[in-house]
Every structure is written in structure tokens, then in C-alpha cells.
Design an enzyme around this catalytic site. Sequence first.
Site, PDB file in Angstrom:
ATOM      1  CB  CYS A  54      -0.893   0.107   1.158  1.00 29.16           C
ATOM      2  SG  CYS A  54      -2.108   1.629   1.248  1.00 29.16           S
ATOM      3  CB  CYS A  58      -1.684   3.913   8.127  1.00 29.23           C
ATOM      4  SG  CYS A  58      -2.557   4.670   6.894  1.00 29.23           S
ATOM      5  CB  CYS A 129     -18.813  -4.715   5.624  1.00 32.44           C
ATOM      6  SG  CYS A 129     -17.908  -3.279   6.104  1.00 32.44           S
ATOM      7  CB  CYS A 189     -18.398   0.299   9.296  1.00 29.48           C
ATOM      8  SG  CYS A 189     -17.312  -0.743  10.746  1.00 29.48           S
ATOM      9  NE  ARG A 261     -17.640  -5.487  13.971  1.00 28.53           N
ATOM     10  CZ  ARG A 261     -18.062  -4.605  12.980  1.00 28.53           C
ATOM     11  NH1 ARG A 261     -17.220  -3.680  12.458  1.00 28.53           N
ATOM     12  NH2 ARG A 261     -19.400  -4.425  12.588  1.00 28.53           N
TER      13      ARG A 261
HETATM   14 FE1  SF4 Z   1      -2.768   1.270   3.243  1.00 29.81          FE
HETATM   15 FE2  SF4 Z   1      -3.053   3.114   5.627  1.00 29.81          FE
HETATM   16 FE3  SF4 Z   1      -5.286   1.304   4.863  1.00 29.81          FE
HETATM   17 FE4  SF4 Z   1      -2.870   0.256   5.819  1.00 29.81          FE
HETATM   18  S1  SF4 Z   1      -4.335   1.359   6.654  1.00 29.81           S
HETATM   19  S2  SF4 Z   1      -3.948  -0.554   4.074  1.00 29.81           S
HETATM   20  S3  SF4 Z   1      -1.370   1.491   5.050  1.00 29.81           S
HETATM   21  S4  SF4 Z   1      -4.154   3.015   3.750  1.00 29.81           S
END
Ligand code: SF4
Length: 325
Positions: A54, A58, A129, A189, A261
Amino acid sequence: MSALRHNWQLAEVQNLFALPFNDLIFKAQSIHRENFDANEVQISSLLSIKTGACSEDCGYCPQSARYDSGLTPEALMPIDKVLQAAQQAKDQGASRFCMGAAWRQPKDRDIERVVEMVQGVKALGMETCVTLGMLTDAQTLRLKEGGLDYYNHNLDTSEDYYSEVITTRTYQDRLDTLGRVRDAGINVCCGGIVGMGEGEQDRAKLLLELANLPKHPESVPINMLVQVEGTPLMGIEPLDPLVFVRTIAVARIMMPASRVRLSAGRKDMSDEMQALCFLAGANSIFYGDKLLTTDNPMTNHDVALFGRLGLHSGGSSYAAAGVQG
Ligand code: SF4
Ligand code: SAM
Ligand code: DTB
């Protein structure tokens, strides 16, 4: 029945957090009973339909390409594999199947494949979902038209703390996607993660943000950070478990009619702590041996826990072979 409020003030939320534990739990449980069967817990199962690689940063996430968490990236799964996993989740007692993809945002052609998955899972008799990242208006409408029941998109933390954790998209980006999902008529959600090194005020502000949305999310996942080797948040001071329970209780009080949840992090929680979370008003879990990429409690352990607590799954007419009372 307590009225739904959307005008919470920070001081009120902080006062809830500061209540003596027994008073807070009693209040949360009382409100819970006004709105739900106190012994019923909704069960969702997760599947990572596209894993790793990704682009986002994050700080908690093992799926970011920026961190070496040892995860092997996987392309979007073929539909037959997804339906096989959904059938297995249904056989084990899940009423909702949640499909997650490690994308900043999907491409239009991805949406078509996800819609096929949604339709296949619905045909098995489960709720659906998906969590795919940011959406455009057209993509959101396509998902709605395809029959999607819920879209998961978390605020993760307070706006103040957000930039300590994520820099590649903004809080407002998240609110915009949530607005699109709401406007399209898909159930929302939306929750967050605690135990990321945030302060008390950040937890209060996260819940304030959620409860003051024009409509409460139908489903509010409260995740305890799962610390993963290689991610920036690995090794951060773990949150006091009782503060986690308090967070559940305050969420229940502020969003009395929403499903709260007890989400990621159960693997590291004692049965007694989970029991306190249910007492505090949690009435949904992720069930199945895996979350997206990390471990969840084994299903037989959860079946035993439900038995010991006299909990039953429900809120849906679907047969549950495993957890059913
Ligand atoms: Fe990508 Fe952030 Fe989703 Fe993880 S939480 S898959 S780093 S967008
Ligand atoms: N990529 C999409 C996105 O970020 O919106 C969807 C998938 S993403 C993995 C879904 C959510 O999982 C995140 O918003 C975050 O709240 C949660 N999550 C991810 N890693 C986590 C971790 N290590 N511990 C707890 N929750 C986590
Ligand atoms: C949510 O709030 N928690 C789930 C779901 N929504 C998509 C994800 C938890 C992920 C935990 C880390 C992992 O297994 O990769």
C-alpha cells in the site's frame, strides 16, 4: 430510550471518561439494555482481498509498502476464493462478511470486481461490508447499486493526533469519503484505534467526532492497536486495559443505538477483559482466526467464551453453526 445526540461537548465526554469505573460501566450497561438485547453479539468475519504494497504511511499498518513487516503482498483475490472464505465464515457463525483491500483508493475496474464479490457474498445469505480506502462519488454509487450493506472507513484517532500517525491523506479526506458513503445510503462503519500513544483528550475527541457526525455510524469499531514488528508504532507503551474498557463504555453512552465493535486486539486481551468490554456495551466482534493480516482468537476459543458468558449471536436470521445460543 435515550435520545440520540449530535451536540456533544468535549468537557462532557471528558467527564464521562473520568467517572468512577463502576459508575461509568453501570451507565453504559443501562443505556445498552435500553437499546439492545444485552446478551446478543453480532459477528463479522474479515478477509483481506488485496494485501500489502500500500502506498500510504499509516504508522500502525503492516500493509504499508514503506515498512518492512515481512508481509508478502498479494494481488486482488479471485472471486471463487473470496466466496469460499465467505461460505466458511458463514458456516462458522458469521452474519456479515467484511472484505478489506490495502489501497489508498480503488481504481474503477477494481470496483467492478468488488461489486461481483459483494453480489456473490449476498447470494450466500450474508451481509456485506468492504473497506477499500477513499472513494469517488461515482464509485460510492456503484457500490450502493451493487447492493453493498456497509462501508468501513475509520477516522482512526483525533484530528489533533492524526498527523502523528498518517501524513499521506488528511482527516478531511476521511470525512469526505464518509459523507459520500452516508449520502449514497450505505450503512457507515467508522471507528478508530486506541493504544497508539495518543492522550486522553485524543480518545475523547475521536468519540466526539464520531458522535457529532450528522448521523451516528451504524457500526463503530474500537480497535486496540495490534503492534506489528517493522511498523513505526511497534514498541509503543501499551494502553491500560481499563482505559480501553472505558473507551468502549463512553462510545456506548454517546452512540446508544450503534453497534460498538470490540475489534482488533482481542488476541492479546484476557477473557475477563473481553467480558468487561461486553459489560461496557460492546455488542459486535470480528470472528475467525485472522483479522486482515494478523491473528485473532481461535474460533473454538470464542465459542467457549460465548458459552461461559451466556452470549448468543443474532441480529440476523442466518444460521450459526458455531456461536449460537
Ligand atoms: Fe494502506 Fe493505511 Fe489502509 Fe494500511 S491502513 S492498507 S497503509 S491505507
Ligand atoms: N486501506 C483501507 C483504509 O485504510 O481505509 C482499508 C483497509 S485498513 C487496513 C482498515 C483499518 O484497519 C484502518 O483504518 C485501521 O483503523 C485498521 N488497522 C490497520 N492496522 C491496524 C493495527 N495494526 N491495529 C489496529 N487496527 C488496525
Ligand atoms: C476495523 O476497524 N478493524 C479491522 C477492519 N476495520 C477492517 C481491521 C483490523 C486490522 C488489524 C491489523 C491486521 O490484521 O492487518
